[in-house]
Design an enzyme around this catalytic site. Structure first.
Site, PDB file in Angstrom:
ATOM      1  N   THR A 209       0.778  -1.135   0.075  1.00 18.16           N
ATOM      2  CA  THR A 209       0.172  -0.054   0.091  1.00 18.16           C
ATOM      3  C   THR A 209       0.798   1.360  -0.053  1.00 18.16           C
ATOM      4  O   THR A 209       0.465   2.257  -0.567  1.00 18.16           O
ATOM      5  CB  THR A 209      -0.909   0.088   1.061  1.00 18.16           C
ATOM      6  OG1 THR A 209      -1.820  -1.056   1.089  1.00 18.16           O
ATOM      7  CG2 THR A 209      -1.815   1.111   1.196  1.00 18.16           C
TER       8      THR A 209
ATOM      9  N   GLN B 188      -6.009  -1.747  -3.047  1.00 15.76           N
ATOM     10  CA  GLN B 188      -5.389  -0.503  -2.215  1.00 15.76           C
ATOM     11  C   GLN B 188      -4.767   0.425  -3.192  1.00 15.76           C
ATOM     12  O   GLN B 188      -3.894  -0.263  -4.020  1.00 15.76           O
ATOM     13  CB  GLN B 188      -4.404  -0.808  -1.156  1.00 15.76           C
ATOM     14  CG  GLN B 188      -4.825  -1.519   0.107  1.00 15.76           C
ATOM     15  CD  GLN B 188      -4.711  -3.137  -0.261  1.00 15.76           C
ATOM     16  OE1 GLN B 188      -4.819  -3.553  -1.279  1.00 15.76           O
ATOM     17  NE2 GLN B 188      -4.557  -3.882   0.833  1.00 15.76           N
TER      18      GLN B 188
ATOM     19  N   GLN C  30     -10.263   2.598  -2.639  1.00 21.98           N
ATOM     20  CA  GLN C  30      -9.646   2.220  -1.487  1.00 21.98           C
ATOM     21  C   GLN C  30      -8.273   2.906  -0.927  1.00 21.98           C
ATOM     22  O   GLN C  30      -7.335   2.968  -1.762  1.00 21.98           O
ATOM     23  CB  GLN C  30      -9.443   0.600  -1.585  1.00 21.98           C
ATOM     24  CG  GLN C  30      -8.957  -0.124  -0.287  1.00 21.98           C
ATOM     25  CD  GLN C  30      -8.982  -1.511  -0.496  1.00 21.98           C
ATOM     26  OE1 GLN C  30      -9.394  -1.977  -1.206  1.00 21.98           O
ATOM     27  NE2 GLN C  30      -8.341  -2.187   0.518  1.00 21.98           N
TER      28      GLN C  30
ATOM     29  N   ASP D  42     -12.210   2.007   3.395  1.00 22.13           N
ATOM     30  CA  ASP D  42     -11.127   2.498   4.229  1.00 22.13           C
ATOM     31  C   ASP D  42     -10.365   3.797   3.775  1.00 22.13           C
ATOM     32  O   ASP D  42      -9.233   3.996   3.769  1.00 22.13           O
ATOM     33  CB  ASP D  42      -9.777   1.323   4.483  1.00 22.13           C
ATOM     34  CG  ASP D  42     -10.663   0.145   5.201  1.00 22.13           C
ATOM     35  OD1 ASP D  42     -11.528   0.279   5.749  1.00 22.13           O
ATOM     36  OD2 ASP D  42     -10.213  -0.789   4.775  1.00 22.13           O
TER      37      ASP D  42
ATOM     38  N   ARG E 203     -13.914   0.960  10.631  1.00 25.49           N
ATOM     39  CA  ARG E 203     -13.648  -0.293  11.256  1.00 25.49           C
ATOM     40  C   ARG E 203     -12.468  -0.206  11.881  1.00 25.49           C
ATOM     41  O   ARG E 203     -11.559   0.661  11.460  1.00 25.49           O
ATOM     42  CB  ARG E 203     -13.948  -1.372  10.282  1.00 25.49           C
ATOM     43  CG  ARG E 203     -12.946  -1.175   9.123  1.00 25.49           C
ATOM     44  CD  ARG E 203     -13.148  -2.340   8.120  1.00 25.49           C
ATOM     45  NE  ARG E 203     -12.433  -2.507   6.828  1.00 25.49           N
ATOM     46  CZ  ARG E 203     -12.163  -3.452   5.930  1.00 25.49           C
ATOM     47  NH1 ARG E 203     -12.700  -4.679   6.274  1.00 25.49           N
ATOM     48  NH2 ARG E 203     -11.459  -3.431   4.751  1.00 25.49           N
TER      49      ARG E 203
ATOM     50  N   TRP F 264      -9.106  -0.922  12.273  1.00 24.20           N
ATOM     51  CA  TRP F 264      -7.894  -1.669  11.620  1.00 24.20           C
ATOM     52  C   TRP F 264      -6.696  -2.029  12.795  1.00 24.20           C
ATOM     53  O   TRP F 264      -6.012  -2.787  12.822  1.00 24.20           O
ATOM     54  CB  TRP F 264      -7.027  -0.489  10.640  1.00 24.20           C
ATOM     55  CG  TRP F 264      -6.005  -0.975   9.837  1.00 24.20           C
ATOM     56  CD1 TRP F 264      -5.303  -2.361   9.970  1.00 24.20           C
ATOM     57  CD2 TRP F 264      -5.101  -0.308   8.936  1.00 24.20           C
ATOM     58  NE1 TRP F 264      -4.417  -2.385   9.006  1.00 24.20           N
ATOM     59  CE2 TRP F 264      -4.227  -1.112   8.304  1.00 24.20           C
ATOM     60  CE3 TRP F 264      -5.041   1.081   8.833  1.00 24.20           C
ATOM     61  CZ2 TRP F 264      -3.049  -0.532   7.675  1.00 24.20           C
ATOM     62  CZ3 TRP F 264      -4.049   1.528   7.942  1.00 24.20           C
ATOM     63  CH2 TRP F 264      -3.067   0.685   7.259  1.00 24.20           C
TER      64      TRP F 264
END
Length: 521
Positions: free
Chosen positions: A283, A313, A335, A357, A425, A427
């Site tokens: 990423t 990503q 993403q 995300d 969420r 991570w």
């Protein structure tokens, strides 16, 4: 590359030998046990401090904190030297890429730890120390994440990642957090960490006088301008005016105090299409623009990654720049669009587009008066706005959305009424995200928040909260019932997450001349 890294290692080792007290790692046994038991990880503390017995006495908590930071620096330097030697043992290009990333991240960690011990400066605040320690810890977590993403952790992880270094930094982080923080100061409504000159540059209706221009009448690429900036011998901020146009290039800015000034959102566009599924190793290798150097500022620019929702990503902008500011910018991707990797960051009047995300990382970041647009995801895919990577309870990081608006991108048809999107969420184990005074459209699912890949382990340790939000998606009556979720906050509790308190923004934002709201309203 290897020669330059060897020179860095030699320099660091020499610096350590000069500046560390010769007896800093040998203390009375009783002292060692007493003080190390005050830390979350007493075993490595006792092991290293107790190796050489002598008559030195640990005087008080500030003394012990300094000793702990010295110890973390010494061990990080040792592990950096070890990592340097493992380069020749890499068996393929993926392992070389992971090794190179981790080596650079160790160097950044050492730099952060050195800053915490800079006795030449009397302006270092406890909040600054906490941010640098958090950044040092995040760098090592990023190294570990990259090894896993690249699928090389089985071979490299035992060789170049030491849990002892992570635990020693965590000890210093916890000790510094235990100290009382000073009340942040105000300066004409702005955080005082922004210098007056920088604030004026950002508030000017016209472009400030640049050091160099990109576009007609100047150089033709942003990378040429960055190269010119690296040769600049003057002090102060280096201003690059990027004229209207589309610049298809990958940019990494390692220099300090760089300012990119565009001609406005949608006019000055920096674009790329790197992605993990498109062949990038991890990423952190996908950003169109990566801002690494201290004090980066951007105004009036669109940062774009066009890889698409199906490519995984794909970062538009990665910032690991301490005290970075983005004013009236746009971040477009799917993403991981905006990767706020670490440091202290402020975003004002910006647009952020994405699917999964798409505001992520482990920075201490506040987004204020921003528009957050949820884009159409892949079929049967959830949309999740935030994913904070906070791994330690004492880590000063989190994603704060304040006085902003969340809605579906206008190109997504009837998504407004779909309830297809989650606020975040976890991570990281101690993931922290707060939405305050923000308008949430009906695109938000009544549940509000989502587990990390259906996992339940972080639900009691995370910190998620909502305060005084409005709009059809703001009702908390059907929200998750996790232990770590706070359905309501008092004004006093919410004020901890304002620009003034969470970012200590009054100490550095005024100098950037970006307008901001220091409190809740």
């Amino acid at each position: 590359m290897a020669n330059s890294q060897i020179m860095v290692a030699i320099f660091i080792i020499i610096a350590i030998s000069i500046f560390l007290p010769s007896a800093v790692f040998g203390y009375k046994t009783n002292d060692v046990k007493l003080w190390c038991n005050k830390t979350p990880h007493p075993q490595p503390c006792e092991y290293y401090l107790g190796r050489d017995q002598n008559t030195i006495t640990i005087k008080d908590e500030p003394h012990f904190l300094k000793i702990s930071m010295h110890l973390a620096l010494q061990r990080a330097t040792h592990e950096h030297s070890n990592t340097l030697l493992f380069g020749s043992k890499c068996r393929n290009e993926r392992e070389k890429a992971a090794w190179s990333d981790c080596l650079a991240l160790y160097e950044q960690t050492i730099d952060c730890l050195n800053k915490t011990l800079d006795s030449s400066s009397n302006k270092i605040s406890k909040a600054d120390v906490q941010t640098w320690l958090s950044t040092a810890l995040t760098n090592l977590e990023t190294c570990k994440t990259g090894l896993i993403e690249l699928g090389v952790s089985d071979h490299l992880l035992p060789m170049i990642m030491s849990n002892k270094v992570t635990k020693l930094i965590s000890n210093a982080l916890a000790l510094n957090k235990a100290r009382n923080y000073e009340e942040p100061s105000y300066n004409d409504g702005f955080p005082t960490w922004l210098k007056d000159g920088d604030r004026k540059l950002l508030q000017k209706s016209s472009s400030p006088r640049p050091n160099i221009v990109v576009g007609p009448g100047g150089v033709w690429t942003i990378n040429e301008a960055i190269a010119a900036a690296s040769k600049h011998t003057g002090r102060g901020r280096y201003v690059i005016h990027v004229k209207a146009g589309t610049y298809n290039e990958i940019v990494e800015i390692k220099l300090n105090n760089i300012m990119l000034v565009g001609d406005g959102i949608g006019k000055t566009i920096i674009t790329g299409s790197r992605s993990v599924k498109g062949g990038q190793s991890s990423t952190s290798h996908t950003p169109t623009v990566a801002a690494v150097g201290y004090g980066f500022i951007a105004r009036g620019i669109t940062f774009k990654n066009t890889a698409g929702a199906h490519m995984g990503q794909a970062v538009a902008l990665l910032s690991s720049s301490e005290h970075s500011v983005f004013y009236r910018c746009s971040f477009e991707g799917h993403q991981d669009t905006l990767y706020t990797q670490n440091g202290t960051q402020f975003y004002r009047e910006c647009d952020i587009y994405g699917t999964v995300d798409f505001i992520c990382g482990n920075a201490a970041v506040v987004l204020q008066l921003c528009n957050i647009y949820v884009r159409r995801p892949n079929d049967k895919q959830h949309c999740i706005i935030t994913a904070n990577k906070r791994e330690k309870l004492s880590d000063h990081s989190g994603i704060i959305i304040h006085n902003s608006r969340v809605t579906a991108d206008r190109d997504w048809g009837n998504a407004q009424s779909s309830g297809s999107t989650y606020l975040g969420r976890p991570w990281g184990k101690y993931s922290r995200t707060v939405f305050m005074n923000t308008n949430l459209d009906s695109v938000i699912n009544p549940k509000g928040w989502l587990e990390w890949n259906a996992g339940k382990s972080n639900l009691g340790t995370l910190y998620y909260a909502e305060y005084s939000n409005t709009g059809p998606g703001s009702s908390t009556s059907a929200r998750v019932t996790w232990k770590g979720y706070h359905r309501t906050l008092t004004a006093a509790e919410a004020s901890k997450f304002t620009v003034a308190n969470f970012l200590a923004g009054n100490s550095w934002l005024p100098a950037t001349h970006v307008p901001f709201t220091p409190g809740l309203k």
